[in-house]
Design an enzyme around this catalytic site. Structure first.
Site, PDB file in Angstrom:
ATOM      1  N   PHE A 127       0.855  -1.182   0.000  1.00 55.44           N
ATOM      2  CA  PHE A 127       0.000   0.000   0.000  1.00 55.44           C
ATOM      3  C   PHE A 127       0.897   1.239   0.000  1.00 55.44           C
ATOM      4  O   PHE A 127       1.814   1.351   0.820  1.00 55.44           O
ATOM      5  CB  PHE A 127      -0.905  -0.028   1.241  1.00 55.44           C
ATOM      6  CG  PHE A 127      -2.002   0.986   1.196  1.00 55.44           C
ATOM      7  CD1 PHE A 127      -3.137   0.773   0.438  1.00 55.44           C
ATOM      8  CD2 PHE A 127      -1.903   2.168   1.910  1.00 55.44           C
ATOM      9  CE1 PHE A 127      -4.156   1.715   0.384  1.00 55.44           C
ATOM     10  CE2 PHE A 127      -2.911   3.119   1.866  1.00 55.44           C
ATOM     11  CZ  PHE A 127      -4.046   2.892   1.105  1.00 55.44           C
ATOM     12  N   ASP A 198       1.748  -4.708   8.573  1.00 58.79           N
ATOM     13  CA  ASP A 198       0.568  -3.859   8.440  1.00 58.79           C
ATOM     14  C   ASP A 198      -0.655  -4.776   8.383  1.00 58.79           C
ATOM     15  O   ASP A 198      -0.769  -5.611   7.481  1.00 58.79           O
ATOM     16  CB  ASP A 198       0.692  -3.002   7.163  1.00 58.79           C
ATOM     17  CG  ASP A 198      -0.411  -1.950   7.054  1.00 58.79           C
ATOM     18  OD1 ASP A 198      -1.506  -2.183   7.589  1.00 58.79           O
ATOM     19  OD2 ASP A 198      -0.168  -0.912   6.411  1.00 58.79           O
ATOM     20  N   TYR A 223     -10.959   1.563  10.815  1.00 62.38           N
ATOM     21  CA  TYR A 223     -12.161   1.959  10.061  1.00 62.38           C
ATOM     22  C   TYR A 223     -12.545   0.969   8.977  1.00 62.38           C
ATOM     23  O   TYR A 223     -13.542   1.146   8.312  1.00 62.38           O
ATOM     24  CB  TYR A 223     -12.013   3.370   9.477  1.00 62.38           C
ATOM     25  CG  TYR A 223     -10.760   3.599   8.652  1.00 62.38           C
ATOM     26  CD1 TYR A 223     -10.683   3.157   7.340  1.00 62.38           C
ATOM     27  CD2 TYR A 223      -9.667   4.270   9.184  1.00 62.38           C
ATOM     28  CE1 TYR A 223      -9.539   3.360   6.588  1.00 62.38           C
ATOM     29  CE2 TYR A 223      -8.519   4.478   8.438  1.00 62.38           C
ATOM     30  CZ  TYR A 223      -8.459   4.025   7.144  1.00 62.38           C
ATOM     31  OH  TYR A 223      -7.327   4.221   6.403  1.00 62.38           O
ATOM     32  N   LYS A 224     -11.736  -0.065   8.782  1.00 62.78           N
ATOM     33  CA  LYS A 224     -12.062  -1.075   7.769  1.00 62.78           C
ATOM     34  C   LYS A 224     -12.911  -2.170   8.423  1.00 62.78           C
ATOM     35  O   LYS A 224     -14.055  -1.918   8.770  1.00 62.78           O
ATOM     36  CB  LYS A 224     -10.775  -1.584   7.125  1.00 62.78           C
ATOM     37  CG  LYS A 224     -10.113  -0.470   6.297  1.00 62.78           C
ATOM     38  CD  LYS A 224      -8.731  -0.801   5.779  1.00 62.78           C
ATOM     39  CE  LYS A 224      -8.217   0.367   4.932  1.00 62.78           C
ATOM     40  NZ  LYS A 224      -6.786   0.301   4.682  1.00 62.78           N
ATOM     41  N   ARG A 375     -12.954  -4.565  -6.895  1.00 60.44           N
ATOM     42  CA  ARG A 375     -12.592  -5.204  -5.629  1.00 60.44           C
ATOM     43  C   ARG A 375     -13.838  -5.417  -4.774  1.00 60.44           C
ATOM     44  O   ARG A 375     -14.647  -4.504  -4.605  1.00 60.44           O
ATOM     45  CB  ARG A 375     -11.588  -4.280  -4.924  1.00 60.44           C
ATOM     46  CG  ARG A 375     -10.879  -4.920  -3.766  1.00 60.44           C
ATOM     47  CD  ARG A 375      -9.845  -3.969  -3.214  1.00 60.44           C
ATOM     48  NE  ARG A 375     -10.469  -2.847  -2.514  1.00 60.44           N
ATOM     49  CZ  ARG A 375      -9.883  -2.146  -1.545  1.00 60.44           C
ATOM     50  NH1 ARG A 375      -8.645  -2.435  -1.186  1.00 60.44           N
ATOM     51  NH2 ARG A 375     -10.491  -1.143  -0.969  1.00 60.44           N
TER      52      ARG A 375
HETATM   53  C1  LIG Z   1      -6.021   1.536   4.375  1.00 57.27           C
HETATM   54  C2  LIG Z   1      -4.574   1.293   4.561  1.00 57.27           C
HETATM   55  C3  LIG Z   1      -3.766   2.230   5.226  1.00 57.27           C
HETATM   56  C4  LIG Z   1      -4.325   3.567   5.625  1.00 57.27           C
HETATM   57  O1  LIG Z   1      -3.475   4.367   6.356  1.00 57.27           O
HETATM   58  P1  LIG Z   1      -4.016   5.684   7.076  1.00 57.27           P
HETATM   59  O2  LIG Z   1      -2.818   6.390   7.504  1.00 57.27           O
HETATM   60  O3  LIG Z   1      -4.868   5.207   8.239  1.00 57.27           O
HETATM   61  O4  LIG Z   1      -4.848   6.440   6.095  1.00 57.27           O
HETATM   62  C5  LIG Z   1      -2.446   1.883   5.465  1.00 57.27           C
HETATM   63  N1  LIG Z   1      -1.937   0.693   5.049  1.00 57.27           N
HETATM   64  C6  LIG Z   1      -2.703  -0.199   4.380  1.00 57.27           C
HETATM   65  C7  LIG Z   1      -2.112  -1.499   3.943  1.00 57.27           C
HETATM   66  C8  LIG Z   1      -4.032   0.083   4.106  1.00 57.27           C
HETATM   67  O5  LIG Z   1      -4.770  -0.796   3.431  1.00 57.27           O
END
Ligand SMILES: *Cc1c(COP(=O)(O)O)cnc(C)c1O
Length: 416
Positions: A127, A198, A223-224, A375
């Protein structure tokens, strides 16, 4: 598209031990929601808790709430609730800041602990925010922090005695491929590298065993799959071996609420014991109230059962796509073995963006990931087999009848 109660009468839903949990959530009218991996649904508990925190705590008790309602310790009490879902012992997880900022903290800590090594090893399709944080730290630290990117399939074999940190996302945000944490952790340990995992697409979607897998640091979103609301504070985990008698602070964002004695207001920074030193500033109480309530839904939920349902829903989706003759036109880019996947599937199609828009117009929410993937995220707490059946039928209609070619489905907004 009108949905009726009979839609919930799918035989697989009748046998689902988690079926009752759907009632916890606010399901928007005429909507089938397969985007819980981007933003989980609002629950009734969250709505009530936030209202109560506003009115009773902030409204009536105002500043006394820091003690009276234990606001000051919320990042830690909530951290422990998250810890319970990711295989962390008590006192090793904290809920604060965003995943990106938490990554900055643990990355700095890991580089400091693995002094003498600079290489942060990660995957090309990690990501982007994870990769950006390393690039930012490289700008600050120069040769003390370098980023090396390899294809996902080569990550394990690329871990070497040069590696300072292995930075991996357990579940790939595009393909849903799940990396083998046990093997990565073992190889990293053998080579003297530290691990940062992560868990953005793992926490709340499947069992995670951080302590058993001997992971050094972890970060992730709430939030996911944890359904804590847009922009809800993230979490951060530190292994027990890194939290004992630290003389030096572990992370560089020295803030007063990570200080050993914040109300002494002393000039010099001294880190609090344990995980508390990873807190920087004042916690966002309203947002934390939402996280706290959202986590209560997991009380008594068997994570193995949750995983079983997640696999059940995704396998059923693939089965329905095959039955509708869709897989030739939009092949899956996710691993075919369920054990190698997270709780999502992705499909490739030249017009994936427009197809996604056409689905949304039918009340079926999925998402598009550039350049050409549709997705589908499965949230086992609220998604049903009946929804899968209905959504795939709608998708078949859109694809086979070329509905996606309509002008209205080509328009792109800022957030996709
Ligand atoms: C959604 C997501 C994030 C989001 O990071 P924020 O700093 O909370 O916006 C980070 N890493 C991964 C792998 C994600 O899917």
């Amino acid at each position: 598209m009108p949905f009726t109660d009979s839609d919930l009468q799918h035989p697989l839903d009748k046998r689902d031990p988690l079926a009752a949990l759907r009632q916890e959530f606010h399901i928007p009218a005429n909507t089938i929601y397969f985007d819980g991996n981007s933003l989980g649904l609002l629950s009734h508990r969250v709505q009530e808790r936030v209202t109560q925190t506003l009115q009773k705590q902030w409204g009536n008790d105002v500043i006394t709430s820091w003690n009276k309602h234990n606001w000051i310790n919320l990042p830690l009490t909530i951290g422990d609730k998250i810890g319970h879902l990711i295989g962390a012992p008590k006192g090793h997880t904290v809920c604060c800041d965003s995943t990106s900022i938490n990554l900055f903290k643990v990355l700095s800590a890991a580089l400091q602990l693995n002094d003498g090594r600079a290489e942060v090893l990660s995957t090309e399709d990690n990501f982007p925010t994870d990769l950006y944080m390393v690039q930012g730290l490289h700008q600050l630290l120069g040769e003390r922090c370098t980023l090396r990117l390899v294809p996902e399939g080569e990550l394990l074999n690329s871990i070497s005695s040069e590696t300072a940190v292995v930075l991996a996302t357990e579940v790939n945000f595009r393909t849903g491929r799940r990396l083998p944490l046990t093997k990565l952790s073992k190889k990293a340990r053998e080579q003297g590298a530290l691990t940062i995992i992560d868990l953005a697409h793992s926490a709340g979607a499947m069992p995670v065993e951080l302590l058993n897998h001997d992971i050094d640091f972890a970060i992730g979103c709430t939030y996911k799959y944890l359904n804590a609301g847009p922009g809800a504070p993230a979490f951060l985990y530190v292994a027990p071996r890194h939290l004992t008698d630290n003389v030096k602070p572990l992370q560089p964002l020295f803030g007063w609420l990570g200080h050993a004695q914040p109300f002494e207001f002393s000039v010099d920074y001294a880190p609090a014991d344990g995980i508390r030193q990873f807190i920087t500033g004042t916690p966002p109480i309203l947002a934390l109230a939402a996280v706290d309530a959202a986590l209560d839904i997991f009380n008594g939920v068997d994570m193995a059962e949750l995983r079983e349902k997640s696999v059940g829903l995704s396998n059923y989706w693939l089965e329905r796509m095959a039955a509708e003759g869709l897989l030739e036109q939009m092949p899956s880019i996710s691993p075919s073995e369920a054990e190698e996947r997270g709780s999502q599937l992705a499909f490739e199609h030249e017009h994936a963006f427009a197809i996604c828009q056409a689905l949304i117009a039918e009340g079926i929410i999925a998402d598009f990931r550039a350049p050409k993937y549709l997705r589908i995220g499965f949230s086992p707490l609220y998604n049903t087999y009946a929804e899968v059946k209905q959504a795939v039928a709608a998708l078949a209609d859109i694809v086979h009848k070329h509905h996606y070619e309509r002008e209205e489905f080509q328009q792109r907004n800022a957030v996709t």
